[in-house]
Design a protein around this motif. Structure first.
Motif, PDB file in Angstrom:
ATOM      1  N   LEU A   1      31.799  56.583  15.338  1.00  0.00           N
ATOM      2  CA  LEU A   1      32.890  55.653  15.633  1.00  0.00           C
ATOM      3  C   LEU A   1      33.114  55.489  17.139  1.00  0.00           C
ATOM      4  CD1 LEU A   1      35.415  56.683  12.852  1.00  0.00           C
ATOM      5  CD2 LEU A   1      34.062  54.585  12.973  1.00  0.00           C
ATOM      6  N   LEU A   2      32.969  56.572  17.887  1.00  0.00           N
ATOM      7  CA  LEU A   2      33.105  56.498  19.341  1.00  0.00           C
ATOM      8  C   LEU A   2      32.011  55.611  19.935  1.00  0.00           C
ATOM      9  CD1 LEU A   2      34.481  57.350  21.957  1.00  0.00           C
ATOM     10  CD2 LEU A   2      33.028  59.383  21.956  1.00  0.00           C
ATOM     11  N   ALA A   3      30.789  55.758  19.454  1.00  0.00           N
ATOM     12  CA  ALA A   3      29.695  54.913  19.946  1.00  0.00           C
ATOM     13  C   ALA A   3      29.972  53.443  19.651  1.00  0.00           C
ATOM     14  CB  ALA A   3      28.375  55.349  19.313  1.00  0.00           C
ATOM     15  N   ALA A   4      30.487  53.158  18.468  1.00  0.00           N
ATOM     16  CA  ALA A   4      30.815  51.772  18.113  1.00  0.00           C
ATOM     17  C   ALA A   4      31.936  51.244  19.007  1.00  0.00           C
ATOM     18  CB  ALA A   4      31.220  51.690  16.640  1.00  0.00           C
ATOM     19  N   GLU A   5      32.929  52.060  19.259  1.00  0.00           N
ATOM     20  CA  GLU A   5      34.040  51.647  20.117  1.00  0.00           C
ATOM     21  C   GLU A   5      33.557  51.362  21.540  1.00  0.00           C
ATOM     22  OE1 GLU A   5      38.382  53.285  21.682  1.00  0.00           O
ATOM     23  OE2 GLU A   5      37.187  54.522  20.335  1.00  0.00           O
ATOM     24  N   GLN A   6      32.673  52.206  22.050  1.00  0.00           N
ATOM     25  CA  GLN A   6      32.138  51.995  23.394  1.00  0.00           C
ATOM     26  C   GLN A   6      31.342  50.691  23.472  1.00  0.00           C
ATOM     27  OE1 GLN A   6      30.005  55.664  23.859  1.00  0.00           O
ATOM     28  NE2 GLN A   6      31.686  56.654  24.943  1.00  0.00           N
ATOM     29  N   LYS A   7      30.579  50.427  22.446  1.00  0.00           N
ATOM     30  CA  LYS A   7      29.783  49.200  22.423  1.00  0.00           C
ATOM     31  C   LYS A   7      30.695  47.971  22.412  1.00  0.00           C
ATOM     32  CE  LYS A   7      25.871  49.160  20.401  1.00  0.00           C
ATOM     33  NZ  LYS A   7      24.749  49.161  19.454  1.00  0.00           N
TER      34      LYS A   7
ATOM     35  N   THR B   1      33.788  47.804  23.539  1.00  0.00           N
ATOM     36  CA  THR B   1      34.429  47.724  24.857  1.00  0.00           C
ATOM     37  C   THR B   1      33.515  47.058  25.868  1.00  0.00           C
ATOM     38  OG1 THR B   1      35.758  49.687  24.399  1.00  0.00           O
ATOM     39  CG2 THR B   1      35.494  49.079  26.707  1.00  0.00           C
ATOM     40  N   LEU B   2      32.250  47.444  25.874  1.00  0.00           N
ATOM     41  CA  LEU B   2      31.300  46.814  26.799  1.00  0.00           C
ATOM     42  C   LEU B   2      31.143  45.329  26.514  1.00  0.00           C
ATOM     43  CD1 LEU B   2      28.359  49.335  27.234  1.00  0.00           C
ATOM     44  CD2 LEU B   2      29.918  48.496  28.981  1.00  0.00           C
ATOM     45  N   LEU B   3      31.074  44.989  25.263  1.00  0.00           N
ATOM     46  CA  LEU B   3      30.895  43.584  24.896  1.00  0.00           C
ATOM     47  C   LEU B   3      32.084  42.735  25.322  1.00  0.00           C
ATOM     48  CD1 LEU B   3      29.305  44.026  21.375  1.00  0.00           C
ATOM     49  CD2 LEU B   3      28.184  43.099  23.398  1.00  0.00           C
ATOM     50  N   LEU B   4      33.278  43.275  25.203  1.00  0.00           N
ATOM     51  CA  LEU B   4      34.481  42.509  25.519  1.00  0.00           C
ATOM     52  C   LEU B   4      34.807  42.487  27.009  1.00  0.00           C
ATOM     53  CD1 LEU B   4      36.820  43.543  22.580  1.00  0.00           C
ATOM     54  CD2 LEU B   4      35.497  41.438  22.838  1.00  0.00           C
ATOM     55  N   ASN B   5      34.309  43.438  27.775  1.00  0.00           N
ATOM     56  CA  ASN B   5      34.644  43.524  29.196  1.00  0.00           C
ATOM     57  C   ASN B   5      33.626  42.869  30.109  1.00  0.00           C
ATOM     58  OD1 ASN B   5      37.032  44.862  28.797  1.00  0.00           O
ATOM     59  ND2 ASN B   5      36.133  46.888  28.962  1.00  0.00           N
ATOM     60  N   ASP B   6      32.649  42.234  29.583  1.00  0.00           N
ATOM     61  CA  ASP B   6      31.581  41.674  30.410  1.00  0.00           C
ATOM     62  C   ASP B   6      31.823  40.193  30.691  1.00  0.00           C
ATOM     63  OD1 ASP B   6      29.255  41.749  31.906  1.00  0.00           O
ATOM     64  OD2 ASP B   6      28.017  41.166  30.197  1.00  0.00           O
ATOM     65  N   GLU B   7      32.970  39.859  31.270  1.00  0.00           N
ATOM     66  CA  GLU B   7      33.294  38.493  31.683  1.00  0.00           C
ATOM     67  C   GLU B   7      32.942  37.455  30.620  1.00  0.00           C
ATOM     68  OE1 GLU B   7      31.602  37.707  35.506  1.00  0.00           O
ATOM     69  OE2 GLU B   7      32.287  39.616  36.303  1.00  0.00           O
ATOM     70  N   ASP B   8      33.323  37.726  29.414  1.00  0.00           N
ATOM     71  CA  ASP B   8      33.094  36.828  28.290  1.00  0.00           C
ATOM     72  C   ASP B   8      31.621  36.566  27.994  1.00  0.00           C
ATOM     73  OD1 ASP B   8      35.815  36.615  27.876  1.00  0.00           O
ATOM     74  OD2 ASP B   8      35.993  34.952  29.288  1.00  0.00           O
TER      75      ASP B   8
ATOM     76  N   LEU C   1      24.424  43.599  25.060  1.00  0.00           N
ATOM     77  CA  LEU C   1      24.203  44.877  24.411  1.00  0.00           C
ATOM     78  C   LEU C   1      23.638  45.857  25.420  1.00  0.00           C
ATOM     79  CD1 LEU C   1      22.575  43.740  21.049  1.00  0.00           C
ATOM     80  CD2 LEU C   1      24.909  44.512  21.437  1.00  0.00           C
ATOM     81  N   GLU C   2      24.138  47.089  25.390  1.00  0.00           N
ATOM     82  CA  GLU C   2      23.622  48.131  26.258  1.00  0.00           C
ATOM     83  C   GLU C   2      23.430  49.391  25.451  1.00  0.00           C
ATOM     84  OE1 GLU C   2      25.646  48.798  29.927  1.00  0.00           O
ATOM     85  OE2 GLU C   2      26.144  46.692  30.177  1.00  0.00           O
ATOM     86  N   SER C   3      22.455  50.162  25.838  1.00  0.00           N
ATOM     87  CA  SER C   3      22.169  51.417  25.163  1.00  0.00           C
ATOM     88  C   SER C   3      23.143  52.493  25.635  1.00  0.00           C
ATOM     89  CB  SER C   3      20.734  51.854  25.465  1.00  0.00           C
ATOM     90  OG  SER C   3      20.509  53.127  24.935  1.00  0.00           O
ATOM     91  N   PHE C   4      23.499  53.395  24.748  1.00  0.00           N
ATOM     92  CA  PHE C   4      24.373  54.504  25.099  1.00  0.00           C
ATOM     93  C   PHE C   4      23.599  55.814  25.183  1.00  0.00           C
ATOM     94  CE2 PHE C   4      28.496  52.733  25.322  1.00  0.00           C
ATOM     95  CZ  PHE C   4      28.439  51.599  24.549  1.00  0.00           C
ATOM     96  N   LEU C   5      22.299  55.725  25.363  1.00  0.00           N
ATOM     97  CA  LEU C   5      21.490  56.928  25.503  1.00  0.00           C
ATOM     98  C   LEU C   5      21.861  57.617  26.806  1.00  0.00           C
ATOM     99  CD1 LEU C   5      18.001  55.576  24.391  1.00  0.00           C
ATOM    100  CD2 LEU C   5      19.643  56.888  23.047  1.00  0.00           C
ATOM    101  N   GLN C   6      21.907  58.944  26.775  1.00  0.00           N
ATOM    102  CA  GLN C   6      22.241  59.687  27.976  1.00  0.00           C
ATOM    103  C   GLN C   6      21.169  59.459  29.029  1.00  0.00           C
ATOM    104  OE1 GLN C   6      22.834  63.763  26.949  1.00  0.00           O
ATOM    105  NE2 GLN C   6      24.739  63.375  25.910  1.00  0.00           N
ATOM    106  N   GLY C   7      21.603  59.369  30.261  1.00  0.00           N
ATOM    107  CA  GLY C   7      20.680  59.172  31.350  1.00  0.00           C
ATOM    108  C   GLY C   7      20.340  57.715  31.598  1.00  0.00           C
ATOM    109  N   ASN C   8      20.916  56.810  30.826  1.00  0.00           N
ATOM    110  CA  ASN C   8      20.660  55.382  31.011  1.00  0.00           C
ATOM    111  C   ASN C   8      21.425  54.912  32.228  1.00  0.00           C
ATOM    112  OD1 ASN C   8      20.023  52.727  30.776  1.00  0.00           O
ATOM    113  ND2 ASN C   8      21.151  52.361  28.890  1.00  0.00           N
ATOM    114  N   THR C   9      20.741  54.300  33.186  1.00  0.00           N
ATOM    115  CA  THR C   9      21.388  53.864  34.422  1.00  0.00           C
ATOM    116  C   THR C   9      21.513  52.361  34.510  1.00  0.00           C
ATOM    117  OG1 THR C   9      19.262  53.903  35.571  1.00  0.00           O
ATOM    118  CG2 THR C   9      20.639  55.895  35.721  1.00  0.00           C
ATOM    119  N   THR C  10      21.323  51.649  33.392  1.00  0.00           N
ATOM    120  CA  THR C  10      21.432  50.190  33.434  1.00  0.00           C
ATOM    121  C   THR C  10      22.840  49.743  33.243  1.00  0.00           C
ATOM    122  OG1 THR C  10      20.961  50.020  31.076  1.00  0.00           O
ATOM    123  CG2 THR C  10      19.112  49.740  32.624  1.00  0.00           C
TER     124      THR C  10
END
Length: 79
Positions: free
Chosen positions: A51-57, A59-66, A70-79
Motif C-alpha cells: 500500500l505504501l508503494a502504491a501511495e508513493q506512485k 503521489t508522484l503521478l499527481l505532483n508532476d505538474e499535471d 511512472l517511476e520505479s521505486f527500486l532502491q538506488g534509483n536516481t532518476t
C-alpha cells in the motif's frame, strides 16, 4: 504484472480475514492463536509495504505538474 500485484494484496487481505476468524474461534488453543497472530503480523507488514508503494506512485503521478509519469521505486534509483 499490475493485475498480479492487485491479486496478491487481495489474497493477503483475504488471508488476514481468515486468520482473524481462526483466532476468534473458541476451539483454537492459545499456542495456535499465537502462531496465527504471528502469521497475521507478517501478512500485515507485507500489505502495508504494498500500500505504501502504491501511495508513493500516486503521489508522484499527481505532483508532476499535471504530466503523468511512472517511476520505479527500486532502491538506488536516481532518476
Amino acid at each position: 504484472m499490475k493485475k498480479q500485484k492487485e491479486l496478491e494484496i487481495e489474497a493477503t487481505l483475504t488471508e488476514l480475514v481468515d486468520l482473524v476468524k481462526k483466532i476468534e474461534d473458541e476451539d483454537t488453543s492459545l499456542q495456535n492463536s499465537l502462531l496465527t497472530f504471528e502469521q497475521g503480523v507478517h501478512l500485515t507488514k507485507k500489505a502495508q509495504q504494498a500500500l505504501l508503494a502504491a501511495e508513493q506512485k500516486i503521489t508522484l503521478l499527481l505532483n508532476d505538474e499535471d504530466e503523468p509519469q511512472l517511476e520505479s521505486f527500486l532502491q538506488g534509483n536516481t532518476t
